[in-house]
Design a protein around this motif. Structure first.
Motif, mmCIF file in Angstrom:
data_model
loop_
_atom_site.group_PDB
_atom_site.id
_atom_site.type_symbol
_atom_site.label_atom_id
_atom_site.label_comp_id
_atom_site.label_asym_id
_atom_site.label_seq_id
_atom_site.Cartn_x
_atom_site.Cartn_y
_atom_site.Cartn_z
ATOM 1 N N GLY A 11 -0.609 -1.818 -0.622
ATOM 2 C CA GLY A 11 -0.161 -3.118 -1.128
ATOM 3 C C GLY A 11 0.739 -3.073 -2.342
ATOM 4 O O GLY A 11 1.360 -4.069 -2.699
ATOM 5 N N ASN A 12 0.786 -1.930 -3.027
ATOM 6 C CA ASN A 12 1.569 -1.753 -4.256
ATOM 7 C C ASN A 12 1.112 -2.701 -5.363
ATOM 8 O O ASN A 12 1.917 -3.200 -6.139
ATOM 9 C CB ASN A 12 3.072 -1.886 -3.976
ATOM 10 C CG ASN A 12 3.958 -1.463 -5.148
ATOM 11 O OD1 ASN A 12 4.971 -2.095 -5.414
ATOM 12 N ND2 ASN A 12 3.598 -0.404 -5.847
ATOM 13 N N ILE A 13 -0.221 -2.925 -5.423
ATOM 14 C CA ILE A 13 -0.743 -3.760 -6.512
ATOM 15 C C ILE A 13 -1.906 -3.103 -7.253
ATOM 16 O O ILE A 13 -2.302 -3.587 -8.314
ATOM 17 C CB ILE A 13 -1.168 -5.166 -6.035
ATOM 18 C CG1 ILE A 13 -2.282 -5.093 -5.004
ATOM 19 C CG2 ILE A 13 0.034 -5.948 -5.525
ATOM 20 C CD1 ILE A 13 -2.958 -6.429 -4.721
ATOM 21 N N CYS A 14 -2.477 -2.014 -6.730
ATOM 22 C CA CYS A 14 -3.628 -1.365 -7.382
ATOM 23 C C CYS A 14 -3.309 0.094 -7.733
ATOM 24 O O CYS A 14 -2.995 0.406 -8.871
ATOM 25 C CB CYS A 14 -4.877 -1.407 -6.500
ATOM 26 S SG CYS A 14 -5.468 -3.052 -6.071
ATOM 27 N N ARG A 15 -3.402 0.972 -6.721
ATOM 28 C CA ARG A 15 -3.296 2.408 -6.970
ATOM 29 C C ARG A 15 -1.899 2.850 -7.372
ATOM 30 O O ARG A 15 -1.750 3.559 -8.376
ATOM 31 C CB ARG A 15 -3.749 3.196 -5.730
ATOM 32 C CG ARG A 15 -5.224 3.037 -5.427
ATOM 33 C CD ARG A 15 -5.578 3.642 -4.099
ATOM 34 N NE ARG A 15 -4.972 2.870 -3.006
ATOM 35 C CZ ARG A 15 -5.054 3.213 -1.720
ATOM 36 N NH1 ARG A 15 -5.680 4.319 -1.362
ATOM 37 N NH2 ARG A 15 -4.499 2.457 -0.803
ATOM 38 N N SER A 36 7.268 2.761 -7.828
ATOM 39 C CA SER A 36 6.230 2.694 -6.806
ATOM 40 C C SER A 36 6.617 1.669 -5.754
ATOM 41 O O SER A 36 7.482 0.814 -5.980
ATOM 42 C CB SER A 36 4.871 2.343 -7.426
ATOM 43 O OG SER A 36 4.871 1.028 -7.948
ATOM 44 N N ALA A 37 5.966 1.787 -4.587
ATOM 45 C CA ALA A 37 6.207 0.863 -3.479
ATOM 46 C C ALA A 37 4.993 0.894 -2.564
ATOM 47 O O ALA A 37 4.128 1.757 -2.688
ATOM 48 C CB ALA A 37 7.472 1.271 -2.720
ATOM 49 N N GLY A 38 4.956 -0.068 -1.639
ATOM 50 C CA GLY A 38 3.840 -0.152 -0.713
ATOM 51 C C GLY A 38 4.284 -0.113 0.733
ATOM 52 O O GLY A 38 5.352 -0.622 1.074
ATOM 53 N N LEU A 39 3.454 0.496 1.563
ATOM 54 C CA LEU A 39 3.728 0.541 3.001
ATOM 55 C C LEU A 39 3.600 -0.854 3.622
ATOM 56 O O LEU A 39 4.266 -1.165 4.611
ATOM 57 C CB LEU A 39 2.761 1.507 3.694
ATOM 58 C CG LEU A 39 3.052 2.983 3.436
ATOM 59 C CD1 LEU A 39 1.829 3.841 3.717
ATOM 60 C CD2 LEU A 39 4.236 3.439 4.281
ATOM 61 N N LEU A 42 2.413 -6.364 -0.915
ATOM 62 C CA LEU A 42 2.250 -7.786 -1.185
ATOM 63 C C LEU A 42 3.433 -8.158 -2.091
ATOM 64 O O LEU A 42 3.304 -8.299 -3.305
ATOM 65 C CB LEU A 42 0.899 -8.050 -1.859
ATOM 66 C CG LEU A 42 -0.318 -7.624 -1.013
ATOM 67 C CD1 LEU A 42 -1.604 -7.714 -1.815
ATOM 68 C CD2 LEU A 42 -0.403 -8.451 0.248
ATOM 69 N N VAL A 43 4.591 -8.255 -1.469
ATOM 70 C CA VAL A 43 5.883 -8.336 -2.161
ATOM 71 C C VAL A 43 5.871 -9.391 -3.265
ATOM 72 O O VAL A 43 5.415 -10.516 -3.067
ATOM 73 C CB VAL A 43 7.018 -8.600 -1.148
ATOM 74 C CG1 VAL A 43 8.349 -8.801 -1.860
ATOM 75 C CG2 VAL A 43 7.126 -7.438 -0.162
ATOM 76 N N LYS A 66 6.111 -5.982 -10.117
ATOM 77 C CA LYS A 66 6.192 -6.811 -8.920
ATOM 78 C C LYS A 66 6.165 -5.864 -7.732
ATOM 79 O O LYS A 66 6.959 -4.919 -7.658
ATOM 80 C CB LYS A 66 7.495 -7.625 -8.897
ATOM 81 C CG LYS A 66 7.465 -8.802 -9.836
ATOM 82 C CD LYS A 66 8.640 -9.720 -9.586
ATOM 83 C CE LYS A 66 8.508 -10.929 -10.493
ATOM 84 N NZ LYS A 66 9.203 -12.089 -9.990
ATOM 85 N N ALA A 67 5.237 -6.112 -6.818
ATOM 86 C CA ALA A 67 5.079 -5.241 -5.655
ATOM 87 C C ALA A 67 6.372 -5.197 -4.842
ATOM 88 O O ALA A 67 7.048 -6.211 -4.659
ATOM 89 C CB ALA A 67 3.922 -5.718 -4.795
#
Length: 146
Positions: A11-15, A36-39, A42-43, A66-67
């Motif tokens: 989600g690119n909001i925690c880890r 960082s980025a998320g697969l 939560l943009v 910001k994710a």
């Protein structure tokens, strides 16, 4: 030579933002960009409040976050991509197969340890994830800058 590190989770909001903050602090004297980025990001979401609180309690001042969704462009710009779980390696390579060879577990130096998602699990899970991330970031930073 590693100049750009990308840290990836779901989600690119925690880890990944936690690891991004710790890696940036650990490499603050090196000329290395950390993002960082998320697969399945939560943009535009900020860092999860508990993750932020744990960072602050540990003496870090998290930068505004910001994710961001992972794209092949962000993968290709990075020299080193660090992920939290083995399945994230597969996810990154699904987006950009040419990244093979530059995608590693953040916990590589801890016997390829995976770092579980603390999302929606309460503060103890975030504290545990933070401790694992901190140990892994320290090991990478030592290898990147000596």
């Amino acid at each position: 030579m590693v100049k750009k590190i990308l840290i990836v989770c779901i989600g690119n909001i925690c880890r990944s933002p936690t690891a991004e903050n710790l890696m940036r602090d650990a490499l603050n004297h090196a000329d290395i960009e950390v993002a960082s980025a998320g697969l399945a990001a939560l943009v535009d979401s900020p860092i999860e409040p508990t993750a932020q609180a744990v960072l602050e309690e540990q003496g870090h001042l998290p930068s505004a976050h910001k994710a961001v969704q992972l794209t092949s462009q962000t993968v290709n710009r990075a020299d080193l991509i660090l992920v939290m779980e083995k399945r994230h390696v597969t996810g990154v390579l699904g987006i950009a197969p040419e990244a093979r060879g530059k995608v590693f577990l953040l916990g590589k130096w801890q016997e390829d340890r995976e770092i579980s998602d603390p999302y929606r699990q309460g503060k103890p899970a975030f504290v545990h994830a933070y401790a694992l991330i901190e140990e892994a970031v320290h090991a990478w930073a030592q290898r990147l800058v000596g």
